[in-house]
Scaffold this motif. Sequence first.
Motif, PDB file in Angstrom:
ATOM      1  N   LYS A 230     -47.718  -8.791  -2.228  1.00 36.74           N
ATOM      2  CA  LYS A 230     -46.254  -8.822  -2.185  1.00 36.74           C
ATOM      3  C   LYS A 230     -45.760 -10.077  -1.475  1.00 36.74           C
ATOM      4  N   LYS A 272     -48.573  -3.006  -8.066  1.00 38.48           N
ATOM      5  CA  LYS A 272     -48.164  -1.653  -8.456  1.00 38.48           C
ATOM      6  C   LYS A 272     -49.368  -0.711  -8.444  1.00 38.48           C
ATOM      7  N   THR A 275     -50.538   0.120  -4.883  1.00 36.74           N
ATOM      8  CA  THR A 275     -49.597   1.031  -4.230  1.00 36.74           C
ATOM      9  C   THR A 275     -49.797   2.455  -4.738  1.00 36.74           C
ATOM     10  N   GLU A 276     -49.971   2.603  -6.030  1.00 38.35           N
ATOM     11  CA  GLU A 276     -50.211   3.925  -6.617  1.00 38.35           C
ATOM     12  C   GLU A 276     -51.521   4.525  -6.093  1.00 38.35           C
ATOM     13  N   VAL A 279     -51.003   5.699  -2.470  1.00 41.24           N
ATOM     14  CA  VAL A 279     -50.266   6.962  -2.440  1.00 41.24           C
ATOM     15  C   VAL A 279     -51.166   8.119  -2.881  1.00 41.24           C
ATOM     16  N   ARG A 293     -46.246   8.004   2.269  1.00 39.47           N
ATOM     17  CA  ARG A 293     -45.980   7.679   0.865  1.00 39.47           C
ATOM     18  C   ARG A 293     -44.724   6.810   0.750  1.00 39.47           C
ATOM     19  N   ALA A 294     -43.689   7.177   1.487  1.00 42.25           N
ATOM     20  CA  ALA A 294     -42.453   6.381   1.474  1.00 42.25           C
ATOM     21  C   ALA A 294     -42.694   4.994   2.060  1.00 42.25           C
ATOM     22  N   ALA A 296     -45.488   3.218   1.849  1.00 45.63           N
ATOM     23  CA  ALA A 296     -46.140   2.411   0.810  1.00 45.63           C
ATOM     24  C   ALA A 296     -45.113   1.929  -0.212  1.00 45.63           C
ATOM     25  N   GLU A 297     -44.191   2.799  -0.594  1.00 51.16           N
ATOM     26  CA  GLU A 297     -43.166   2.426  -1.572  1.00 51.16           C
ATOM     27  C   GLU A 297     -42.174   1.418  -0.979  1.00 51.16           C
ATOM     28  N   LEU A 300     -43.765  -1.919  -1.180  1.00 52.62           N
ATOM     29  CA  LEU A 300     -43.779  -2.374  -2.569  1.00 52.62           C
ATOM     30  C   LEU A 300     -42.455  -3.023  -2.949  1.00 52.62           C
ATOM     31  N   SER A 301     -41.343  -2.466  -2.463  1.00 52.59           N
ATOM     32  CA  SER A 301     -40.023  -2.918  -2.908  1.00 52.59           C
ATOM     33  C   SER A 301     -39.326  -3.845  -1.914  1.00 52.59           C
TER      34      SER A 301
END
Length: 304
Positions: A230, A272, A275-276, A279, A293-294, A296-297, A300-301
């Motif tokens: 990222k 992507k 990250t998946e 999770v 989990r949040a 990691a997301e 990602l963003s």
Amino acid sequence: MNKMADFKEKYREYLSLLEEEIRQDWQEIPEEQEMVFSAMQYGLNGGGKRIRPVLCLAVCDLLGGDMKAGARAAYALECIHNYSLIHDDLPCMDNDDLRRGRPTCHKVYPENIALLAGDGLLNHAFALLSDRRAFAGVPPETQLCLLRELAAAAGAYGMIGGQTIDLLSEEEQEISLSLLEQMHRLKTGALIRCAARMGCILAGYTGEEEKIFEKISTFSEKLGLAFQIKDDILDVTGDEQVLGKPIGSDAENEKKTFVSLMGLPAAGQKLKELTEEAVASLADFGEDGWFLRAFAEFLLSRTY
């Protein structure tokens, strides 16, 4: 339930634990060493997402560890991380002028003082982590495990090893994708993995043979590599005002990155997938793993 609002609130809760630990530590500064302490504080309080200490505290919290000891361990992690940034920015390393939108430490203080400030933060991390008073709620053998975990992650088998590969690879015209991955699993990923594993250790899970330790290790390894990819993508697509550093500096300095080796679309797809996978490794924790989990997301963003 507002997932993002809950995530931000929990993130702030972990940050407040860390910031209070830092605040209490800087009560007295010897007059004769004021400049080096000032430079250490400049490096330590330079903004940033504090993802390593937050990760440590989140795992500790998830597994029911001692949060008071967790805050001290998180502080030690942030000292190590910021020492590495001060040293990375030095003229003998990356020679950077900006870090998080402000002048780097050696641009504000003499270069030799910046070097000593990095050394000071490195050593202070182990002073923090070895203070028995701060870890009265955990067994001494747990504290020893924490020390060993951080020393290994920061040393030649971890972060320093990755930086060495980075420096030596600058002299090469080509670098393989596998070597680039190895470099960043050490340079960036080792301390991120260490943060999560220290959270496990604080809760009494201290070895690879334990399923929970293994799952958290896998999560953090995927997360560490995703974090670097990222960063590489943001160096191409990010907003300079948001990032706090020039866009395109990797290409300008002819640095090998996941984007330069894979191309932007493939790097995005790899990000992507990692990250998946990160999770997915949290499946056994059920709803209790929501923050990780949040987290990691969020990485990602992120835009900075």
